[in-house]
Design a protein around this motif. Structure first.
Motif, PDB file in Angstrom:
ATOM      1  N   MET A 110       6.709  10.124   7.066  1.00 55.73           N
ATOM      2  CA  MET A 110       6.454   9.014   6.153  1.00 55.73           C
ATOM      3  C   MET A 110       5.488   9.518   5.083  1.00 55.73           C
ATOM      4  O   MET A 110       4.551  10.246   5.407  1.00 55.73           O
TER       5      MET A 110
ATOM      6  N   ARG B  64       2.396  13.614 -11.727  1.00 56.31           N
ATOM      7  CA  ARG B  64       1.591  12.397 -11.887  1.00 56.31           C
ATOM      8  C   ARG B  64       0.583  12.467 -13.031  1.00 56.31           C
ATOM      9  O   ARG B  64       0.067  11.449 -13.483  1.00 56.31           O
TER      10      ARG B  64
ATOM     11  N   SER C  63      10.028   5.736  -3.844  1.00 51.68           N
ATOM     12  CA  SER C  63       9.886   4.418  -4.462  1.00 51.68           C
ATOM     13  C   SER C  63       8.610   3.814  -3.912  1.00 51.68           C
ATOM     14  O   SER C  63       7.773   4.535  -3.348  1.00 51.68           O
TER      15      SER C  63
ATOM     16  N   ILE D  16      -0.415  -0.619  -9.350  1.00 53.04           N
ATOM     17  CA  ILE D  16      -0.846   0.147  -8.189  1.00 53.04           C
ATOM     18  C   ILE D  16      -2.104   0.913  -8.568  1.00 53.04           C
ATOM     19  O   ILE D  16      -2.083   1.793  -9.424  1.00 53.04           O
TER      20      ILE D  16
ATOM     21  N   GLU E 182      -5.026   3.437  -7.989  1.00 46.39           N
ATOM     22  CA  GLU E 182      -5.240   4.666  -7.229  1.00 46.39           C
ATOM     23  C   GLU E 182      -6.386   4.519  -6.218  1.00 46.39           C
ATOM     24  O   GLU E 182      -7.466   4.037  -6.546  1.00 46.39           O
TER      25      GLU E 182
ATOM     26  N   VAL F 192      -6.648   2.444  -3.945  1.00 38.88           N
ATOM     27  CA  VAL F 192      -6.778   1.056  -3.494  1.00 38.88           C
ATOM     28  C   VAL F 192      -5.445   0.560  -2.944  1.00 38.88           C
ATOM     29  O   VAL F 192      -5.320   0.253  -1.764  1.00 38.88           O
TER      30      VAL F 192
ATOM     31  N   PRO G 254      -1.596  -1.772  -4.048  1.00 40.70           N
ATOM     32  CA  PRO G 254      -1.002  -2.733  -4.983  1.00 40.70           C
ATOM     33  C   PRO G 254      -1.938  -3.913  -5.280  1.00 40.70           C
ATOM     34  O   PRO G 254      -2.567  -4.443  -4.371  1.00 40.70           O
TER      35      PRO G 254
ATOM     36  N   PHE H 190      14.773   2.390   1.773  1.00 46.27           N
ATOM     37  CA  PHE H 190      13.776   1.558   2.447  1.00 46.27           C
ATOM     38  C   PHE H 190      13.395   0.327   1.653  1.00 46.27           C
ATOM     39  O   PHE H 190      13.672   0.205   0.465  1.00 46.27           O
TER      40      PHE H 190
ATOM     41  N   TYR I  79       0.636  -8.743   0.574  1.00 46.42           N
ATOM     42  CA  TYR I  79       0.185  -8.361  -0.777  1.00 46.42           C
ATOM     43  C   TYR I  79       0.346  -9.512  -1.766  1.00 46.42           C
ATOM     44  O   TYR I  79      -0.493  -9.745  -2.627  1.00 46.42           O
TER      45      TYR I  79
ATOM     46  N   SER J  51       4.153  -2.423   7.650  1.00 48.16           N
ATOM     47  CA  SER J  51       2.913  -1.703   7.939  1.00 48.16           C
ATOM     48  C   SER J  51       1.826  -2.584   8.534  1.00 48.16           C
ATOM     49  O   SER J  51       1.109  -2.167   9.421  1.00 48.16           O
ATOM     50  N   TRP J  52       1.665  -3.801   8.022  1.00 43.70           N
ATOM     51  CA  TRP J  52       0.492  -4.604   8.429  1.00 43.70           C
ATOM     52  C   TRP J  52       0.806  -5.729   9.407  1.00 43.70           C
ATOM     53  O   TRP J  52      -0.053  -6.549   9.706  1.00 43.70           O
TER      54      TRP J  52
HETATM   55  O1  CP3 Z   1       7.472   8.230   2.101  1.00 43.38           O
HETATM   56  C1  CP3 Z   1       7.809   8.667   0.982  1.00 43.38           C
HETATM   57  O2  CP3 Z   1       7.738   9.858   0.661  1.00 43.38           O
HETATM   58  C2  CP3 Z   1       8.441   7.692   0.012  1.00 43.38           C
HETATM   59  C3  CP3 Z   1       7.551   7.083  -0.889  1.00 43.38           C
HETATM   60  C4  CP3 Z   1       6.750   5.835  -0.553  1.00 43.38           C
HETATM   61  C5  CP3 Z   1       5.695   5.405  -1.402  1.00 43.38           C
HETATM   62  N1  CP3 Z   1       5.264   4.198  -0.949  1.00 43.38           N
HETATM   63  C6  CP3 Z   1       5.197   6.119  -2.593  1.00 43.38           C
HETATM   64  C7  CP3 Z   1       3.768   5.946  -2.934  1.00 43.38           C
HETATM   65  C8  CP3 Z   1       6.900   4.879   0.455  1.00 43.38           C
HETATM   66  C9  CP3 Z   1       7.845   4.861   1.636  1.00 43.38           C
HETATM   67  C10 CP3 Z   1       5.944   3.851   0.187  1.00 43.38           C
HETATM   68  C11 CP3 Z   1       5.835   2.621   0.996  1.00 43.38           C
HETATM   69  C12 CP3 Z   1       4.586   1.829   0.910  1.00 43.38           C
HETATM   70  N2  CP3 Z   1       3.857   1.496  -0.205  1.00 43.38           N
HETATM   71  C13 CP3 Z   1       4.014   1.173   2.018  1.00 43.38           C
HETATM   72  C14 CP3 Z   1       4.564   1.198   3.414  1.00 43.38           C
HETATM   73  C15 CP3 Z   1       4.241   2.470   4.105  1.00 43.38           C
HETATM   74  C16 CP3 Z   1       2.803   2.637   4.508  1.00 43.38           C
HETATM   75  O3  CP3 Z   1       2.216   3.619   4.069  1.00 43.38           O
HETATM   76  O4  CP3 Z   1       2.308   1.799   5.270  1.00 43.38           O
HETATM   77  C17 CP3 Z   1       2.877   0.475   1.553  1.00 43.38           C
HETATM   78  C18 CP3 Z   1       1.929  -0.340   2.387  1.00 43.38           C
HETATM   79  C19 CP3 Z   1       2.804   0.672   0.141  1.00 43.38           C
HETATM   80  C20 CP3 Z   1       1.797   0.107  -0.802  1.00 43.38           C
HETATM   81  C21 CP3 Z   1       1.046   1.224  -1.440  1.00 43.38           C
HETATM   82  N3  CP3 Z   1       1.521   1.945  -2.507  1.00 43.38           N
HETATM   83  C22 CP3 Z   1      -0.205   1.795  -1.048  1.00 43.38           C
HETATM   84  C23 CP3 Z   1      -1.065   1.299   0.085  1.00 43.38           C
HETATM   85  C24 CP3 Z   1      -0.459   2.880  -1.910  1.00 43.38           C
HETATM   86  C25 CP3 Z   1      -1.617   3.854  -1.860  1.00 43.38           C
HETATM   87  C26 CP3 Z   1      -2.670   3.631  -2.858  1.00 43.38           C
HETATM   88  C27 CP3 Z   1      -3.575   4.855  -2.919  1.00 43.38           C
HETATM   89  O5  CP3 Z   1      -3.770   5.373  -4.031  1.00 43.38           O
HETATM   90  O6  CP3 Z   1      -4.073   5.287  -1.879  1.00 43.38           O
HETATM   91  C28 CP3 Z   1       0.627   2.949  -2.803  1.00 43.38           C
HETATM   92  C29 CP3 Z   1       0.825   3.962  -3.856  1.00 43.38           C
HETATM   93  C30 CP3 Z   1       1.817   5.012  -3.492  1.00 43.38           C
HETATM   94  N4  CP3 Z   1       3.109   4.772  -3.140  1.00 43.38           N
HETATM   95  C31 CP3 Z   1       1.615   6.411  -3.501  1.00 43.38           C
HETATM   96  C32 CP3 Z   1       2.848   7.015  -3.163  1.00 43.38           C
HETATM   97  C33 CP3 Z   1       3.190   8.476  -3.095  1.00 43.38           C
HETATM   98  C34 CP3 Z   1       0.277   7.084  -3.819  1.00 43.38           C
HETATM   99  C35 CP3 Z   1       0.315   8.140  -4.834  1.00 43.38           C
HETATM  100  C36 CP3 Z   1       0.326   7.774  -6.286  1.00 43.38           C
HETATM  101  O7  CP3 Z   1      -0.294   6.814  -6.731  1.00 43.38           O
HETATM  102  O8  CP3 Z   1       0.985   8.560  -6.970  1.00 43.38           O
END
Ligand code: CP3
Length: 344
Positions: free
Chosen positions: A24, A38, A73, A88, A90, A92, A94, A139, A149, A204-205
């Motif tokens: 994941m 990025r 995605s 989104i 960084e 933190v 969404p 997914f 959220y 996830s939650w």
């Molecule tokens: O798994 C993969 O490689 C596919 C990509 C993927 C992303 N988000 C890309 C992403 C998947 C499967 C998700 C799902 C997702 N997004 C979930 C469910 C999975 C889990 O981790 O529990 C949730 C809760 C989210 C919401 C979300 N989006 C969070 C909590 C974050 C992180 C914020 C942070 O900066 O720490 C994101 C942003 C996000 N989505 C990133 C990626 C690669 C972080 C990197 C970036 O901003 O480029």
């Protein structure tokens, strides 16, 4: 091109010659190549440009040698298509400026037509299927996690407003869950039609709920979704963090594969979900910072338990953290393959 079917075979609980592995968040900030992209594009921009998005999706497949690709995605992408603006942030997660709190807020949400408002996702899937040599996982976020959220307006520690709506204004909660369920069903069917060969729903939650509340306020929605997706014939995976106490109900949803976090040993998880489901998991993602012999010891113990029955997919118990070294995941992937093929 010939596609390696290890992952799909394991999802169907067929015998395999080695244990398939994917991670994941296998595409993300731990990769220098991703960080470089990025610098120029936001996460949402990457998702909107099919060439770029398919490149990012393929990156971990070639870099790590994993047995499945997961569409790049975010769970928030279809929420935008429902008419709710998000950002989104960084480090933190969404953020939504106008959270969903009332019947009128739910009423305003649209169930999107994926062919129209999410066509870039479907185009990415089409492109990926042209040149991937491993199966592609599509997914969506699951309704509870998306609702958390949407109702809180961002990440949350205690989910106060979400649980307040759920228990205090159940008719509005139900209409929100129904709307999200319809979105998930049309979106997943569209991804499958475009070429996704398996589907994972990230809840996830949902582990923040007591089992009774999961049963009352979430389980019927999940049964409805998985039931509607059954006819597609592709493996359906359901995953949540801290979901140990919910695993037996996860098994009732109609999902074919249950994702397990690191808090539940694989043998206990098997006992809770029964023989009819495949399992996916479950190395603690933080243990990737341990010295290699320790990582190897833990991976071995997961594989020993996993290999006792057909239907095991190696993964982490949650997503890859940004500080992880690429070389560690490369070594782990090779180890899982090598160790499990010897056992066979
Ligand atoms: O798994 C993969 O490689 C596919 C990509 C993927 C992303 N988000 C890309 C992403 C998947 C499967 C998700 C799902 C997702 N997004 C979930 C469910 C999975 C889990 O981790 O529990 C949730 C809760 C989210 C919401 C979300 N989006 C969070 C909590 C974050 C992180 C914020 C942070 O900066 O720490 C994101 C942003 C996000 N989505 C990133 C990626 C690669 C972080 C990197 C970036 O901003 O480029």
């Amino acid at each position: 091109m010939i596609s390696s079917d290890l992952f799909l075979q394991a999802c169907r609980r067929e015998p395999v010659t080695q244990v398939p592995v994917w991670y994941m968040r296998q595409a993300g900030r731990y990769q220098p190549e991703y960080r470089k992209i990025r610098e120029k594009y936001s996460l949402v921009e990457i998702c909107q440009i099919p060439e770029l998005c398919s490149q990012v999706t393929k990156l971990p497949v070639t870099q790590l040698g994993v047995d499945a690709a997961i569409l790049f995605s975010d769970i928030m992408i279809p929420v935008g298509a429902m008419g709710l603006d998000f950002e989104i942030k960084e480090g933190v997660g969404p953020i939504i400026d106008t959270p969903v709190r009332s019947a009128a807020d739910v009423e305003r949400l649209r169930v999107p037509d994926p062919e129209e408002s999410l066509s870039h996702v479907l185009e990415t899937i089409h492109m990926l299927r042209q040149d991937l040599t491993v199966p592609l996982i599509g997914f969506s976020g699951a309704p509870f996690t998306l609702a958390s959220y949407m109702v809180e307006g961002g990440p949350s520690r205690h989910y106060v407003r979400t649980k307040q709506l759920m228990a205090g204004n159940t008719p509005v909660w139900n209409s929100l869950m129904n709307k999200l369920a319809e979105m998930v069903i049309v979106y997943m069917k569209a991804q499958i039609k475009a070429g996704a060969q398996a589907i994972q729903l990230f809840d996830s939650w949902v582990g923040s709920l007591a089992p009774d509340d999961f049963q009352t306020y979430v389980l019927p929605t999940m049964k409805h979704i998985f039931n509607a997706l059954q006819e597609t014939g592709v493996p359906l995976i359901y995953f949540g963090v801290t979901s140990g106490e919910l695993l037996s109900m996860f098994a009732e949803t109609g999902a074919n594969v249950i994702g397990v976090d690191w808090r539940v040993p694989i043998r206990s998880a098997r006992h809770r979900v029964g023989q009819a489901k495949a399992l996916q998991g479950n190395l603690d993602p933080v243990m990737l910072f341990a010295p290699w012999p320790e990582i190897e010891r833990r991976a071995k113990s997961i594989l020993d338990a996993g290999l006792e029955e057909n239907g095991f997919i190696f993964n982490l118990g949650h997503g890859v953290l940004p500080e992880v070294e690429v070389a560690v995941l490369q070594r782990l992937t090779a180890f899982v393959h090598e160790y499990s093929s010897q056992k066979w």
